[in-house]
Motif scaffolding. Sequence first.
Motif, PDB file in Angstrom:
ATOM      1  N   VAL A  31      41.035  26.284 115.040  1.00 48.48           N
ATOM      2  CA  VAL A  31      41.167  24.849 115.534  1.00 48.48           C
ATOM      3  C   VAL A  31      39.635  24.586 115.831  1.00 48.48           C
ATOM      4  N   LEU A  32      38.915  25.326 116.322  1.00 54.77           N
ATOM      5  CA  LEU A  32      37.527  24.909 116.703  1.00 54.77           C
ATOM      6  C   LEU A  32      36.832  24.899 115.504  1.00 54.77           C
ATOM      7  N   MET A  33      37.069  25.554 114.291  1.00 51.04           N
ATOM      8  CA  MET A  33      36.425  25.695 113.194  1.00 51.04           C
ATOM      9  C   MET A  33      36.738  24.147 112.535  1.00 51.04           C
ATOM     10  N   VAL A  34      38.112  23.906 112.465  1.00 46.66           N
ATOM     11  CA  VAL A  34      38.415  22.591 111.712  1.00 46.66           C
ATOM     12  C   VAL A  34      37.802  21.648 112.513  1.00 46.66           C
ATOM     13  N   VAL A  66      36.144  19.674 101.311  1.00 42.10           N
ATOM     14  CA  VAL A  66      36.311  19.938 102.684  1.00 42.10           C
ATOM     15  C   VAL A  66      37.271  19.005 103.547  1.00 42.10           C
ATOM     16  N   PHE A  67      37.341  17.779 103.236  1.00 41.48           N
ATOM     17  CA  PHE A  67      38.313  16.584 103.870  1.00 41.48           C
ATOM     18  C   PHE A  67      39.853  17.261 103.390  1.00 41.48           C
ATOM     19  N   SER A  68      40.039  17.466 102.087  1.00 39.82           N
ATOM     20  CA  SER A  68      41.100  17.708 101.642  1.00 39.82           C
ATOM     21  C   SER A  68      41.834  19.164 102.205  1.00 39.82           C
ATOM     22  N   GLY A  69      40.964  20.269 102.518  1.00 43.14           N
ATOM     23  CA  GLY A  69      41.379  21.329 103.273  1.00 43.14           C
ATOM     24  C   GLY A  69      41.493  21.133 104.512  1.00 43.14           C
ATOM     25  N   VAL A  70      40.709  20.159 105.410  1.00 39.89           N
ATOM     26  CA  VAL A  70      41.257  19.851 106.750  1.00 39.89           C
ATOM     27  C   VAL A  70      42.554  19.092 106.862  1.00 39.89           C
ATOM     28  N   LEU A  72      45.041  19.484 104.433  1.00 40.32           N
ATOM     29  CA  LEU A  72      46.088  20.349 104.166  1.00 40.32           C
ATOM     30  C   LEU A  72      46.394  21.319 105.580  1.00 40.32           C
ATOM     31  N   TYR A  73      45.243  21.772 106.123  1.00 42.35           N
ATOM     32  CA  TYR A  73      45.494  22.578 107.406  1.00 42.35           C
ATOM     33  C   TYR A  73      46.369  21.839 108.398  1.00 42.35           C
ATOM     34  N   TYR A  78      51.261  21.431 111.378  1.00 42.08           N
ATOM     35  CA  TYR A  78      52.298  20.492 111.746  1.00 42.08           C
ATOM     36  C   TYR A  78      53.781  20.977 111.360  1.00 42.08           C
ATOM     37  N   LEU A  79      53.824  21.505 110.167  1.00 40.68           N
ATOM     38  CA  LEU A  79      55.041  21.957 109.479  1.00 40.68           C
ATOM     39  C   LEU A  79      55.377  23.272 110.215  1.00 40.68           C
ATOM     40  N   GLN A  80      54.525  24.082 110.581  1.00 39.66           N
ATOM     41  CA  GLN A  80      54.748  25.418 111.013  1.00 39.66           C
ATOM     42  C   GLN A  80      55.236  25.079 112.533  1.00 39.66           C
ATOM     43  N   ASN A  81      54.656  24.215 113.231  1.00 42.91           N
ATOM     44  CA  ASN A  81      55.056  23.852 114.672  1.00 42.91           C
ATOM     45  C   ASN A  81      56.303  23.455 114.576  1.00 42.91           C
ATOM     46  N   LYS A  82      56.779  22.517 113.900  1.00 46.84           N
ATOM     47  CA  LYS A  82      57.973  22.127 113.658  1.00 46.84           C
ATOM     48  C   LYS A  82      59.135  22.983 113.372  1.00 46.84           C
ATOM     49  N   GLU A  83      58.764  24.037 112.438  1.00 52.18           N
ATOM     50  CA  GLU A  83      59.645  25.064 112.239  1.00 52.18           C
ATOM     51  C   GLU A  83      59.921  25.882 113.496  1.00 52.18           C
TER      52      GLU A  83
END
Length: 127
Positions: A31-34, A66-70, A72-73, A78-83
């Motif tokens: 999270v800090l890296m993002v 880089v922006f696309s990577g952020v 996608l992350y 979000y999807l993992q937290n929802k699951e």
Amino acid sequence: ITMGLGVGGGFLAVCMVFCEFWLIMRASAIVLMVAGVQKEMLTIFLGVSFFGDSLNLINMLGCTTVFSGVLLYKAMHYLQNKEMKLKYEEELIAADIEEEGFTIDRMETEGFKRMKRDFGSRGTILE
């Protein structure tokens, strides 16, 4: 004045390190890296917008990557937290249904431990 600026800048730097440490404790190093990547993207955008810096094709492709990577992350997170929240709710429902024969062994399943850790005592996802 020079001494005051130096001390003030040093104080702000120490405060920033404490904030980063707190963020890593509450979330993760990723999270800090993002957040750092987002800050760099903002710096580049402001440099181009206000100071007339120029970006060539390679720079623009790098920024886009880089922006696309952020993005996608963030979408993956979000999807993992929802699951995880759905699994947590399913375990709570199962626990309510099995209330009569419910034992502590059911509460100590790995999934339940993970959900309890990730959601904390307030029932919210920590990021």
